[in-house]
Scaffold this active site. Sequence first.
Site, PDB file in Angstrom:
ATOM      1  N   CYS A  64       0.880  -1.172   0.000  1.00 44.84           N
ATOM      2  CA  CYS A  64       0.000   0.000   0.000  1.00 44.84           C
ATOM      3  C   CYS A  64       0.917   1.221   0.000  1.00 44.84           C
ATOM      4  O   CYS A  64       2.105   1.084  -0.326  1.00 44.84           O
ATOM      5  CB  CYS A  64      -1.002  -0.021   1.160  1.00 44.84           C
ATOM      6  SG  CYS A  64      -0.329   0.190   2.811  1.00 44.84           S
ATOM      7  N   THR A  66       2.122   3.113   2.488  1.00 44.36           N
ATOM      8  CA  THR A  66       3.157   3.000   3.516  1.00 44.36           C
ATOM      9  C   THR A  66       3.543   1.565   3.833  1.00 44.36           C
ATOM     10  O   THR A  66       4.575   1.329   4.463  1.00 44.36           O
ATOM     11  CB  THR A  66       2.644   3.613   4.837  1.00 44.36           C
ATOM     12  OG1 THR A  66       1.442   2.910   5.188  1.00 44.36           O
ATOM     13  CG2 THR A  66       2.354   5.100   4.690  1.00 44.36           C
ATOM     14  N   ASN A  98      10.349 -14.216  13.834  1.00 38.08           N
ATOM     15  CA  ASN A  98       8.881 -14.159  13.946  1.00 38.08           C
ATOM     16  C   ASN A  98       8.181 -15.152  13.024  1.00 38.08           C
ATOM     17  O   ASN A  98       6.957 -15.261  13.054  1.00 38.08           O
ATOM     18  CB  ASN A  98       8.346 -12.759  13.596  1.00 38.08           C
ATOM     19  CG  ASN A  98       9.120 -11.617  14.216  1.00 38.08           C
ATOM     20  OD1 ASN A  98       9.504 -10.673  13.531  1.00 38.08           O
ATOM     21  ND2 ASN A  98       9.361 -11.689  15.519  1.00 38.08           N
TER      22      ASN A  98
HETATM   23  C1  RB5 Z   1      -3.855   5.409   0.467  1.00 29.90           C
HETATM   24  O1  RB5 Z   1      -3.839   6.773   0.194  1.00 29.90           O
HETATM   25  C2  RB5 Z   1      -3.026   5.112   1.704  1.00 29.90           C
HETATM   26  O2  RB5 Z   1      -3.638   5.639   2.833  1.00 29.90           O
HETATM   27  C3  RB5 Z   1      -2.794   3.636   1.861  1.00 29.90           C
HETATM   28  O3  RB5 Z   1      -2.202   3.144   0.707  1.00 29.90           O
HETATM   29  C4  RB5 Z   1      -1.875   3.211   2.984  1.00 29.90           C
HETATM   30  O4  RB5 Z   1      -0.674   3.922   2.935  1.00 29.90           O
HETATM   31  C5  RB5 Z   1      -2.456   3.171   4.325  1.00 29.90           C
HETATM   32  O5  RB5 Z   1      -1.795   2.759   5.290  1.00 29.90           O
END
Ligand code: RB5
Length: 147
Positions: A64, A66, A98
């Site tokens: 995602c 982050t 882990n």
């Molecule tokens: C999307 O904008 C972002 O919030 C998602 O990809 C992620 O980084 C959330 O943790």
Amino acid sequence: MIALGSDHAGFELKEAIKNHLTENNIEYIDFGTYSVDSCDYAVYAEKVAKSVVSGECEKGLLFCGTGVGISIAANKVRGIRAACCSDLFSAEATRLHNDANILCLGGRVVTKEKASELVDIFLKTEFTNEDRHIRRIAQITELENNF
Ligand code: RB5
């Protein structure tokens, strides 16, 4: 077999890692998303997590923006130990200590080159199988069962 999933913010990094896996003859299933259209990361975390706990796939890779949101979501599935990493030491240690079964990466955090290195070390490193690490993982499972 490796399960892959991302939201829109991780889509491009997922595509790059698909190329990397193909170059290294590693088979994968891509559970989506399949475009940069905005979508919700928990949906793809669930698909990949289910594939891993069912045994369909041995490990998972989630992406995602982050790596954090999708790791939080994946960790809600019983039996998943998802680690969000951006450094090689942690990506190796989370396998050794882990027995992490999903690696989560941030498309807005790591380069494609770094992500390839993180994936390589995560996939090649085996769990130590040492008593103290087995005990600690059993405690995590107990937490899952108690709450
Ligand atoms: C999307 O904008 C972002 O919030 C998602 O990809 C992620 O980084 C959330 O943790």
